[in-house]
Design an enzyme around this catalytic site. Structure first.
Site, PDB file in Angstrom:
ATOM      1  N   GLY A 186       0.801  -1.212   0.000  1.00 24.88           N
ATOM      2  CA  GLY A 186       0.000   0.000   0.000  1.00 24.88           C
ATOM      3  C   GLY A 186       0.836   1.264   0.000  1.00 24.88           C
ATOM      4  O   GLY A 186       0.391   2.312  -0.455  1.00 24.88           O
ATOM      5  N   MET A 187       2.040   1.220   0.541  1.00 28.33           N
ATOM      6  CA  MET A 187       2.854   2.425   0.653  1.00 28.33           C
ATOM      7  C   MET A 187       4.119   2.391  -0.192  1.00 28.33           C
ATOM      8  O   MET A 187       4.803   3.394  -0.309  1.00 28.33           O
ATOM      9  CB  MET A 187       3.242   2.657   2.115  1.00 28.33           C
ATOM     10  CG  MET A 187       2.217   3.412   2.924  1.00 28.33           C
ATOM     11  SD  MET A 187       2.021   5.086   2.326  1.00 28.33           S
ATOM     12  CE  MET A 187       3.648   5.739   2.736  1.00 28.33           C
ATOM     13  N   GLY A 188       4.484   1.249  -0.773  1.00 26.36           N
ATOM     14  CA  GLY A 188       5.734   1.263  -1.502  1.00 26.36           C
ATOM     15  C   GLY A 188       6.043  -0.015  -2.242  1.00 26.36           C
ATOM     16  O   GLY A 188       5.321  -1.002  -2.169  1.00 26.36           O
ATOM     17  N   LYS A 232      13.178   0.165  -0.182  1.00 29.39           N
ATOM     18  CA  LYS A 232      11.761   0.498  -0.309  1.00 29.39           C
ATOM     19  C   LYS A 232      11.601   1.857  -0.964  1.00 29.39           C
ATOM     20  O   LYS A 232      12.219   2.842  -0.549  1.00 29.39           O
ATOM     21  CB  LYS A 232      11.089   0.488   1.064  1.00 29.39           C
ATOM     22  CG  LYS A 232       9.586   0.702   0.988  1.00 29.39           C
ATOM     23  CD  LYS A 232       8.915   0.476   2.335  1.00 29.39           C
ATOM     24  CE  LYS A 232       7.412   0.624   2.224  1.00 29.39           C
ATOM     25  NZ  LYS A 232       6.728   0.368   3.509  1.00 29.39           N
ATOM     26  N   ASP A 238      -1.506   0.612  11.621  1.00 31.56           N
ATOM     27  CA  ASP A 238      -1.872  -0.390  10.607  1.00 31.56           C
ATOM     28  C   ASP A 238      -1.357  -1.762  11.007  1.00 31.56           C
ATOM     29  O   ASP A 238      -0.736  -2.471  10.217  1.00 31.56           O
ATOM     30  CB  ASP A 238      -1.320   0.018   9.235  1.00 31.56           C
ATOM     31  CG  ASP A 238      -1.996  -0.738   8.091  1.00 31.56           C
ATOM     32  OD1 ASP A 238      -3.111  -1.277   8.306  1.00 31.56           O
ATOM     33  OD2 ASP A 238      -1.425  -0.798   6.984  1.00 31.56           O
TER      34      ASP A 238
END
Length: 880
Positions: free
Chosen positions: A101-103, A120, A215
């Protein structure tokens, strides 16, 4: 009360009105004012509730768009940036690993420090302005600020030539909790609590640093092969710089969001504790506590419904665990535990058996959480009407969002390789078919996405017809590989057949007619065919089976050596040594045969250990020089480093490297568990021992080793269960008789203890039998018998025969002769090869003595071994 017919009419009109704009709605309501004022008031109330619901749900929809679940991203191994083969700073990009979701994460080589790392980058689809760059880099700062074993590390931060920021992290060997649950289903209660304890410890460190993860979910929990649990992906973490978080950024994964997080209210560490409760509930029951048809329905369930009591889904869940879940899943944050450390302490108490919360109290607390209050009946009816409306509106509003989301599940599978049947005319060729089976098992264990049942467990189904459904159930696998081997001269015929264990349907079959020199190529082809047939999505290709030798005669001798080694008795060890020596004589560059020689030498045997370990070191060093990727050679070298060199750091490096090379090797995992116990890291070693036993279900060795761990932790009941299991699988196993006898000693059942310890056993682990028997006689009050064994051992030592210093030492401990016991224990320092686990309760009577503390330090062991907490007293005679 509104009757059902009237309610259906209200809902029908509401469905029409909700699609209109505000002016059209007002006109329709005004028309109803004179004909049915009550109906008009009901519809106006529902439309107002709908408007409020839209406001509350708008930030949820924004969260889904900004932060999809990690597995909604493009599946690896797509190279989204086209970086493979390029070099950024001092990092050479090797391949893409995953997108979340972020990278996007790449495998890379740190050319300065010569280590493999993970790099990342932000997802290319993200709006990449200064604000989002700050948020991405905040993850690096958040994690870098934490120095805790249960939180992922950050090595450094960098930026590519085109302005893309990235940070470097360790490349962990293991799997996510999400992958483990998808493959194996619910965890054992003990392991689930152990995982949750480590998550709580990691959260505690983050919260103390002012960081809220936001999260926590199974996909962000990494289970390392060494038993450590790592909390990953702090991309949504919120620290003190709240200005970087927009008002709509209610980020996270809905199923694990706390009520206050869904509502967009202020959050703190207790929000993470709610998510921990959801994760623990899921790991022990196999179900999430809150379910719904889509994200918004799930969010509604979290805010307004209560979960089913866990013990109804799995009746063996302890009341104490249920009580902890009750506290974590309270809707109001102030009613949850105040800190993650408090949760960790309570979970640790459960694991150590010190939290016997009464079942009635736990049931009452759960009933208080989920029960219906009669005094609020009228309010409940009103709430029901409104929540029904909110659910309808929410589901309608989010239909397009659900349709756009497509989850690509991570495909994992499990397999058992049953012993291939020998069809050769010569029954003595059995070693060859068994050798092929073992080499295939070892090769498949290198595929990280494939769980392979251990050879020892699979060997229980050797010969004759087997019910594959029963095999699948007993070994916990979804597929079974069977085959035959027929060897004649220089020719070999191998058949292989893959079957679905549940249905009994054949998935794949093939026959190979080749020269024996092609046996490695056959194994490669079978391995790749299995991966294709099981539709396993690989992060890396199936490793090629690089032959250690091209000399078929040397390979044949190697298979004979392994066949003998697996029989684990003194005569078989002598034969194995001869076969391995002949193999390296034919091919001095045969790395696997050198590794086999090392394995024979480090096995517990009556010969002088320092001489055997010296030979083992030579053989293991030779094997690694020839092939540094040989996992079994790293295992052997680790054992040499432990007991011969007393180089504990090198020992850990080698065993971790072995597991990295072969993630499914239960032998390596078991050895790492033993290493951790030897250096006093019992809380780390136990999960590994439990995992090895769970994955090698029919192994008496793994059961006995797990029993030893429980014994070292003073958990006698669980130890007794494991030792009995081992004896059911192998009635003459001395290691299990020894363990059961030890359990009886702690319970004061001396006669039964002596019966077990007097059993001679068939395995060579009976090396310490005289010392243990003398120890038992001493505790039982049979001093004459204890001194007789002591005299025999001392006589052997005077004659120059090898006597482990441990044996006389523990007899003196039982007789209450503290100084003489320490005299013998101090000889361990000069006895290179003597194995001693100071975590054993046997040493508790001398543990606090300064001489013992000094010995522990001189051996380079963890000083905490000298101050090891004893949870309960072990029956011993009073020391003089």
């Amino acid at each position: 009360m509104i009757d059902s017919g009237r309610w259906e009419h209200v809902c029908s009109l509401f469905d029409e009105l909700v699609e209109l704009n505000s002016s059209e709605q007002a006109a329709r309501l005004e028309a109803l004012d004179g004909s049915d004022a009550e109906l008009r008031a009901s519809l106006a109330s529902l439309l107002a509730a709908d408007s409020e619901a839209e406001k509350q749900l708008s930030h949820i929809e924004g969260a889904f768009v900004l932060s999809p679940d990690a597995h909604d991203a493009p599946a690896p191994p797509r190279d989204l940036f086209g970086l493979t083969g390029k070099t950024l700073a001092h990092f050479r990009i090797l391949e893409p690993l995953e997108a979340g979701g972020m990278g996007v994460v790449y495998r890379a080589e740190d050319t300065r420090l010569h280590r493999t790392v993970a790099l990342k980058f932000p997802l290319p689809g993200h709006r990449f302005d200064d604000s989002s760059k700050k948020r991405f880099l905040r993850e690096a700062r958040s994690v870098a600020a934490l120095d805790h074993p249960n939180v992922c590390s950050v090595y450094e931060v960098g930026e590519s030539a085109d302005g893309q920021p990235f940070f470097a992290m360790p490349l962990y060997s293991g799997e996510t909790l999400k992958a483990r649950l998808a493959r194996d289903g619910p965890l054992s209660i003990g392991y689930a609590v152990a995982v949750a304890t480590q998550i709580a410890d990691g959260l505690g460190a983050a919260h103390q640093a002012g960081i809220v993860h936001r999260d926590v979910k199974p996909g962000n929990v990494m289970l390392l092969t060494d038993g450590t649990v790592k909390l990953l992906d702090f991309g949504l973490a919120k620290g003190g710089d709240a200005s970087l978080t927009s008002s709509r950024a209610t980020l996270g994964t809905v199923a694990y969001m706390a009520p206050e997080q869904i509502r967009g209210q202020p959050i703190d560490g207790r929000t993470d504790l709610w998510a921990l409760g959801v994760v623990l509930y899921e790991t022990i029951t196999g179900h999430r506590p809150f379910e719904g048809d889509g994200d918004v329905a799930m969010a509604h369930a979290i805010m307004h419904r209560e979960p089913e009591r866990p013990s109804r889904l799995r009746n063996e869940i302890p009341a104490a665990v249920e009580g902890i879940l009750f506290a974590l899943l309270r809707k109001t944050p102030t009613n949850r535990p105040a800190t993650a450390q408090q949760v960790s302490t309570e979970l640790s108490a459960v694991r150590l058996g010190r939290a016997p919360a009464p079942a009635r109290a736990a049931r009452q607390r759960w009933a208080a959480l989920t029960g219906w209050r009669r005094s609020r009946a009228s309010r409940a009816i009103a709430i029901l009407l409104v929540t029904l409306t909110l659910s309808t509106v929410a589901l309608s509003a989010m239909t397009r969002l659900r349709a756009s989301k497509r989850v690509s599940p991570v495909v994992t599978s499990s397999i058992a390789v049953l012993p291939f049947t020998n069809l050769s005319e010569d029954p003595e060729q059995k070693y060859f078919s068994d050798g092929i089976t073992e080499e295939l098992t070892t090769h498949l264990a290198k595929v990280a996405q494939l769980r392979v049942a251990a050879r020892r467990s699979s060997s229980h189904f050797k010969g004759g017809h087997v019910d594959l459904r029963e095999v699948g159930r007993m070994l916990g696998v979804s597929s079974v590989l069977q085959g035959t081997v027929q060897k004649k001269g220089t020719h070999v015929r191998v058949t292989a057949q893959l079957t679905d264990a549940a249905s009994g349907y054949h998935v794949w079959a093939e026959t190979y007619d080749r020269e024996i020199s092609d046996i490695f190529l056959i194994q490669d082809e079978i391995s790749r065919a299995i991966v294709l047939a099981l539709r396993i999505s690989l992060y890396q290709p199936v490793p090629a089976r690089v032959p250690s030798t091209r000399n078929s005669e040397a390979h044949d001798l190697y298979l004979k050596g392994r066949y003998s080694w697996n029989q684990r008795n003194e005569g078989a060890m002598v034969r194995a040594t001869n076969f391995f020596r002949q193999a390296v004589a034919l091919d001095p560059g045969y790395a696997a045969a050198w590794s086999g020689l090392a394995d024979v030498e480090i096995a517990p045997r009556p010969a002088r250990p320092y001489e055997r370990f010296a030979r083992a070191k030579v053989a293991a060093t030779k094997a690694l020089a020839l092939d540094s990727t040989l996992a079994e050679a790293h295992v052997s070298m680790s054992w040499v480093n432990m007991w011969y060199d007393r180089d504990w750091n090198s020992a850990e490096q080698h065993i971790r490297r072995a597991i990295e090379l072969s993630p499914g090797d239960m032998w390596a995992i078991g050895r790492y568990s033993a290493y951790l116990a030897a250096v006093g890291r019992l809380q780390e070693s136990l999960p590994l021992a439990e995992r090895a036993s769970a994955l090698d279900r029919l192994s008496y060795v793994q059961a006995a080793h797990l029993g030893s761990h429980y014994l070292w932790l003073r958990r006698e009941r669980e130890a007794e269960t494991q030792f009995r299991k081992a004896l059911e699988l192998s009635p003459d196993l001395f290691l299990a008789h020894w363990g059961l006898g030890r359990v009886y000693l702690t319970q004061g059942r001396y006669r039964e203890a002596l019966t077990e310890l007097e059993h001679k056993g068939s395995d060579y682990t009976g090396l310490h039998r005289p010392g243990l028997l003398g120890y038992a006689y001493g505790l039982a009050g049979h001093e004459a018998e204890a001194r007789r064994i002591l005299a025999e051992l001392q006589g052997k030592a005077r004659r120059g025969e090898y006597v482990s210093p441990v044996d006389p030492a523990i007899i003196h401990i039982a007789l209450g002769e503290k100084e003489r016991a320490l005299d013998w224990l101090e000889r361990v320092e000069g006895d290179r090869g003597a194995r001693i686990f100071f975590v054993d309760p046997i040493f508790d009577p001398v543990r606090s003595d300064p001489r013992f503390e000094q010995l522990v330090r001189r051996l380079g062991l963890n000083a905490s071994l000298a101050a090891l907490r004893v949870e309960r007293d072990v029956p011993t005679r009073r020391l003089e």
